[in-house]
Design a protein around this motif. Structure first.
Motif, PDB file in Angstrom:
ATOM      1  N   CYS A 477       0.856  -1.140   0.050  1.00  0.00           N
ATOM      2  CA  CYS A 477       0.006  -0.113  -0.069  1.00  0.00           C
ATOM      3  C   CYS A 477       0.915   1.251  -0.145  1.00  0.00           C
ATOM      4  O   CYS A 477       0.702   2.345  -0.429  1.00  0.00           O
ATOM      5  CB  CYS A 477      -0.877   0.073   1.230  1.00  0.00           C
ATOM      6  SG  CYS A 477      -1.932  -1.497   1.364  1.00  0.00           S
ATOM      7  N   THR A 478       2.004   1.003   0.558  1.00  0.00           N
ATOM      8  CA  THR A 478       2.796   2.218   0.615  1.00  0.00           C
ATOM      9  C   THR A 478       3.601   2.867  -0.476  1.00  0.00           C
ATOM     10  O   THR A 478       3.960   3.920  -0.554  1.00  0.00           O
ATOM     11  CB  THR A 478       4.148   1.917   1.900  1.00  0.00           C
ATOM     12  OG1 THR A 478       4.778   0.790   1.339  1.00  0.00           O
ATOM     13  CG2 THR A 478       3.272   1.789   3.147  1.00  0.00           C
TER      14      THR A 478
ATOM     15  N   ILE B  15      -2.718  -6.447   7.178  1.00  0.00           N
ATOM     16  CA  ILE B  15      -3.046  -6.924   5.634  1.00  0.00           C
ATOM     17  C   ILE B  15      -1.610  -6.732   4.948  1.00  0.00           C
ATOM     18  O   ILE B  15      -1.701  -6.833   3.642  1.00  0.00           O
ATOM     19  CB  ILE B  15      -4.096  -5.751   4.962  1.00  0.00           C
ATOM     20  CG1 ILE B  15      -3.624  -4.300   5.209  1.00  0.00           C
ATOM     21  CG2 ILE B  15      -5.530  -6.219   5.599  1.00  0.00           C
ATOM     22  CD1 ILE B  15      -4.423  -3.439   4.451  1.00  0.00           C
ATOM     23  N   GLY B  16      -0.596  -6.371   5.656  1.00  0.00           N
ATOM     24  CA  GLY B  16       0.640  -6.635   4.796  1.00  0.00           C
ATOM     25  C   GLY B  16       0.790  -5.064   3.878  1.00  0.00           C
ATOM     26  O   GLY B  16       1.513  -5.286   2.858  1.00  0.00           O
ATOM     27  N   CYS B  17       0.414  -4.020   4.666  1.00  0.00           N
ATOM     28  CA  CYS B  17       0.492  -2.830   3.521  1.00  0.00           C
ATOM     29  C   CYS B  17       1.795  -2.043   3.528  1.00  0.00           C
ATOM     30  O   CYS B  17       2.157  -1.461   2.772  1.00  0.00           O
ATOM     31  CB  CYS B  17      -0.625  -1.976   4.067  1.00  0.00           C
ATOM     32  SG  CYS B  17      -0.256  -1.058   5.597  1.00  0.00           S
ATOM     33  N   GLY B  18       2.627  -2.403   4.826  1.00  0.00           N
ATOM     34  CA  GLY B  18       3.829  -1.868   4.835  1.00  0.00           C
ATOM     35  C   GLY B  18       3.769  -0.430   5.306  1.00  0.00           C
ATOM     36  O   GLY B  18       4.873   0.240   5.363  1.00  0.00           O
ATOM     37  N   ALA B  19       2.822   0.064   5.858  1.00  0.00           N
ATOM     38  CA  ALA B  19       2.728   1.535   6.390  1.00  0.00           C
ATOM     39  C   ALA B  19       3.582   1.715   7.514  1.00  0.00           C
ATOM     40  O   ALA B  19       4.261   2.804   7.712  1.00  0.00           O
ATOM     41  CB  ALA B  19       1.345   1.931   6.630  1.00  0.00           C
ATOM     42  N   GLU B  22       7.529   1.826   6.624  1.00  0.00           N
ATOM     43  CA  GLU B  22       7.571   3.014   5.862  1.00  0.00           C
ATOM     44  C   GLU B  22       7.629   4.196   6.949  1.00  0.00           C
ATOM     45  O   GLU B  22       8.647   5.086   7.091  1.00  0.00           O
ATOM     46  CB  GLU B  22       6.722   3.443   4.684  1.00  0.00           C
ATOM     47  CG  GLU B  22       6.755   2.723   3.750  1.00  0.00           C
ATOM     48  CD  GLU B  22       8.066   2.770   2.785  1.00  0.00           C
ATOM     49  OE1 GLU B  22       8.780   3.726   2.933  1.00  0.00           O
ATOM     50  OE2 GLU B  22       8.275   1.889   1.892  1.00  0.00           O
ATOM     51  N   PHE B  37       9.371  -4.032   0.485  1.00  0.00           N
ATOM     52  CA  PHE B  37       9.615  -3.982   1.951  1.00  0.00           C
ATOM     53  C   PHE B  37       9.443  -5.437   2.493  1.00  0.00           C
ATOM     54  O   PHE B  37       9.966  -5.549   3.602  1.00  0.00           O
ATOM     55  CB  PHE B  37       8.599  -2.934   2.554  1.00  0.00           C
ATOM     56  CG  PHE B  37       7.132  -3.464   2.720  1.00  0.00           C
ATOM     57  CD1 PHE B  37       6.902  -4.329   3.816  1.00  0.00           C
ATOM     58  CD2 PHE B  37       6.298  -3.160   1.702  1.00  0.00           C
ATOM     59  CE1 PHE B  37       5.531  -4.640   3.692  1.00  0.00           C
ATOM     60  CE2 PHE B  37       4.956  -3.845   1.762  1.00  0.00           C
ATOM     61  CZ  PHE B  37       4.691  -4.567   2.703  1.00  0.00           C
ATOM     62  N   LEU B  38       8.823  -6.267   1.886  1.00  0.00           N
ATOM     63  CA  LEU B  38       8.505  -7.430   2.218  1.00  0.00           C
ATOM     64  C   LEU B  38      10.057  -8.361   2.354  1.00  0.00           C
ATOM     65  O   LEU B  38      10.286  -9.563   3.230  1.00  0.00           O
ATOM     66  CB  LEU B  38       7.799  -8.456   1.706  1.00  0.00           C
ATOM     67  CG  LEU B  38       6.045  -8.201   2.137  1.00  0.00           C
ATOM     68  CD1 LEU B  38       5.173  -9.086   0.933  1.00  0.00           C
ATOM     69  CD2 LEU B  38       6.010  -8.498   3.518  1.00  0.00           C
TER      70      LEU B  38
END
Lengths: 530, 276
Positions: A477-478, B15-19, B22, B37-38
């Motif tokens: 999402c980022t 949900i693995g958004c990576g916020a 970041e 990022f994963l």
């Protein structure tokens, strides 16, 4: 090993090569940092410099406190002739441990910090204090050799009066931190392999240090005998051999009992890397020397005694390396082998130890009784003297034990290779075989579609669909919401204003640039649906 | 403010958004390390990661133990457990021994291996934001509430309530409640924790107790040991003095009768050296 400029010997050449390589590595270490000069990593933060230089360095110097206790506290005067070289060894050992620490510490210029910044809960803090204090004690115990040489009577008298308190302090400090080096690993119960982790680690480190101290005294007496043609007190050394046997036997019994009580004794016999290393260590450093030194004929024999002492030393170096490296590898998930920089620095430190010992013997009264030696013992070259000894009786035993060590060493080397291969294989377990990611995402409701109203001169309104912009395998999402559409940003959040032109590279145009995705300049109807 | 702060990470909500990833990079001004990022690992430039494990997304970050192993092992007190929860690092004290890295049961502290004068790096639970009364950066940006910031005690209550509300879904365990004496970061999951790669073999008591049990004996040992050694010295020394005096006396009495009775050529025979 005799240091004269007229006759550069083989050993002098070796020393120069080691010193050169070590100095070069020193430059690399201090100009480019630990990462560039060592094989250490986040997963494996302690390597050879801690495992060998510090753990072994301190333990190999254990002869100092063992023998000074015997002579000064137990008043067993017979051992006085060998106390000075032992004190010298211990002093050099500690100084070199501190030198090694200067290499290993990330900020070596702060090595004094534990003096003023206290944390009594830290084993390392205690070790730091003990090493500092004991080095001072050893310096004081060593200083009479210097004062005698300089013929300074007054400090000699003061030191003589202080001898017993100093020795007591030395024994206490040594006991504390020989055991504390083991305590360092008490805090990693889930990381250190069960063959080496034990609540009794401090006790094991202490008892083995006593055995090791005696063995090192025997070993170094032999080296002095060969290098400096010093008389060999074989009866004294044989008695030290007896002490070694007792210490080793106590160690072995406690060790086996502890393994049995923790139910891991069987793991020593498993065909694993750790199992083989444990067997090699125990056979070579404990059981072998106990067998050899229990036999009076071997103990009184030059070659037999020397070999036994060497076995003890090697076995315990192996033990310390097993605790610090072998036993930690599996849990760390990486394989550690020291870099050549680490190896050459360690070699240099060992070589410096030998060199300083040689210099001290040459210029200081380390062996005060040397002058009183009868001449005939010096006639025969020491190498021949060793070979001439009646060691034929010991040969079969040495061969058998040697065979066992060879086989176990080969075995451990072989399984070590396999182990390393396993370690370097890509980590697949648990990740690929698991259910697909969708399960985790099932609960995730994709945000609703967003319809941006038709602007002026626009071919039509744009409906943004999250679903079509999402990589379901690896959602991120980022990519959009951290920078262009700053919803998921910790600072300066905010949704894009529909009033603005979203074509630019700070919004849709960031990815719709013709490279990542089709360009905003290409086909308007791809997004603008009338 | 008051009590200890903490984070509750609910694996079922992520949900693995990576916020969080970041936001952490942003708050700590850390450089970009990987394309996605994963794929990232904890390092001196990454203090938290999101991983895909066991069909779930998990987070890795400093757990901020209640009785931190790293704080106890540091010889110079460079690591500190603050009253509000974060375990913070005092750079100016650190000597670079890396014992914290070796000892940490979660393998969290990382080192600046590439630098000549390296520092230990790890998550500090946004201690400065906490002091200003704000949540951690990762909790603030989390869009689903998977990472939730709050008072540790309140978070424990909430975690219990979530498990109670949906017992068939959750693993009936709050990870971090008891592990190594408890942590400020608490985890909830619907998949067994070991399948997510979290260590489940940790002791429930704080690890520093293991070394403290030994260390606290030192003062007694020093006193008792000194007296004992001093006593042994006094006895053996006295015995030697007496022997010397006796010998002298015998010598004085007349050389003729004592020739055969002299104890031994080397003089003194003490207690066996095997005693220690």
């Amino acid at each position: 090993m005799r240091w004269s400029f007229r006759r550069p010997s083989f050993w002098q050449l070796v020393f120069i090569v080691i010193l050169g390589a070590g100095l070069y590595s020193t430059v690399i270490r201090f100009t480019r940092g630990l990462g560039a000069s060592t094989a250490l990593s986040d997963a494996f933060p302690w390597g050879l410099w801690i495992g060998f230089d510090v753990l072994c360095g301190v333990a190999l110097a254990a002869g100092g406190f063992t023998l000074s206790a015997v002579v000064y506290i137990f008043n067993i005067e017979r051992f006085r002739p060998i106390i000075r070289p032992t004190i010298l060894t211990a002093f050099l050992g500690y100084v070199l441990v501190i030198v090694a620490l200067l290499f290993d510490l990330g900020r070596p210029y702060r090595i004094w910090h534990p003096l003023v910044m206290w944390n009594p809960h830290s084993v390392m803090f205690e070790v730091a204090w003990c090493v500092m204090l004991y080095t001072t004690v050893l310096a004081l115990e060593f200083s009479p050799m210097v004062f005698e040489r300089l013929r300074l009577e007054r400090p000699l008298r003061i030191l003589h009066a202080l001898t017993v308190p100093l020795v007591i302090l030395g024994v206490i400090l040594s006991t504390l931190h020989q055991s504390s080096l083991g305590s360092l690993y008490l805090i990693v119960p889930e990381k250190l392999h069960p063959l080496w982790y034990s609540p009794l680690l401090p006790v094991f480190f202490f008892i083995s240090a006593i055995a090791l101290g005696c063995a090192m005294t025997i070993f170094e007496s032999f080296l002095s005998y060969r290098a400096f043609r010093k008389r060999l007190e074989i009866d004294l050394l044989a008695d030290l051999g007896k002490v070694t046997v007792v210490a080793l036997a106590v160690y072995l019994v406690l060790r086996v009992q502890d393994l049995a009580r923790r139910d891991v004794l069987a793991r020593a016999l498993e065909p694993t890397y750790e199992g083989r290393m444990f067997l090699a260590e125990t056979l070579m450093g404990v059981i072998g020397p106990i067998l050899l030194l229990s036999i009076r004929r071997i103990r009184m024999d030059h070659f037999g005694l020397f070999v036994s002492a060497v076995l003890v030393v090697l076995g315990f170096i192996m033990n310390r390396l097993n605790v610090s490296i072998t036993g930690m590898e599996a849990s760390s998930g990486v394989s550690y082998f020291p870099s050549w920089t680490e190896l050459s620095v360690t070699l240099m430190i060992v070589a410096l130890g030998f060199a300083f010992f040689g210099l001290a013997v040459k210029y200081l009264p380390v062996f005060p009784e040397m002058e009183r030696l009868p001449a005939p013992t010096l006639v025969e070259p020491p190498a021949v003297a060793v070979l001439r000894r009646p060691w034929i009786g010991t040969t079969p035993l040495v061969l058998i034990l040697g065979g066992i060590f060879f086989v176990s060493a080969m075995g451990s080397a072989y399984s070590g290779l396999q182990y390393r291969e396993r370690m370097f294989a890509p980590a697949t377990s648990g990740e690929e075989s698991e259910p697909e990611i969708a399960e985790g995402l099932e609960r995730f409701e994709v945000p609703p579609d967003i319809t941006f109203p038709q602007g002026e001169a626009s071919p039509g309104p744009v409906t943004f669909r999250h679903a079509s912009h999402l990589n379901w395998e690896r959602p991120n999402c980022t990519v959009c919401h951290h920078e262009p559409f700053r919803i998921l940003k910790a600072s300066g959040r905010g949704a894009p204003s529909p009033a603005r032109d979203l074509h630019d590279e700070r919004h849709c145009g960031r990815c719709h640039d013709g490279r990542t995705s089709f360009s905003v300049k290409e086909d308007c109807t791809a997004c603008h649906r009338p | 403010m008051g009590g200890k702060k903490g984070l509750l990470f609910d694996v079922t909500l992520c949900i693995g958004c990576g916020a969080c990833y970041e936001a952490c990079k942003e708050r700590n001004r850390l450089p970009r390390t990987v394309a996605h990022f994963l794929d990232d690992q904890l390092s001196d430039r990454t203090y938290t990661v999101v991983k895909k494990r066991g069909g779930r997304f998990i987070r890795q970050l400093c757990m901020h133990c209640e009785v931190p192993t790293c704080v106890s092992v540091c010889p110079v007190g460079a690591l500190e457990k603050t009253a509000t929860g974060p375990v913070i690092y005092h750079e100016a004290r650190c000597i670079g021994c890396r014992y914290c890295m070796l000892a940490c049961p979660f393998d969290i502290p990382k080192y600046e291996w590439g630098k000549v004068l390296p520092r230990v790096r790890k998550c500090d639970l946004c201690a400065d934001r906490l002091a200003a009364g704000r949540p951690t950066a990762c909790a603030e940006v989390c869009p689903t509430g998977a990472t939730k910031f709050g008072d540790r005690q309140a978070l424990i209550e909430e975690a219990r309530a979530r498990i109670r509300a949906r017992p068939q879904k959750y693993v009936p365990r709050i990870y971090g409640l008891e592990e190594v004496g408890g942590t400020s970061v608490l985890l909830l999951s619907d998949v067994p924790f070991e399948r997510l790669g979290y260590r489940t073999d940790l002791l429930s008591e704080p690890l520093p107790l293991l070394t403290w049990q030994v260390l606290q004996k030192i003062p007694d040992f020093v006193v008792v040991g000194s007296v004992l050694l001093g006593g042994i010295w006094w006895i053996t020394n006295r015995r030697r003095e007496v022997q010397i005096r006796e010998r002298e006396e015998r010598k004085r009495r007349g050389a003729s009768e004592e020739v055969s009775r002299d104890p031994s050529a080397s003089g003194f025979v003490g207690p066996s050296q095997e005693e220690e």
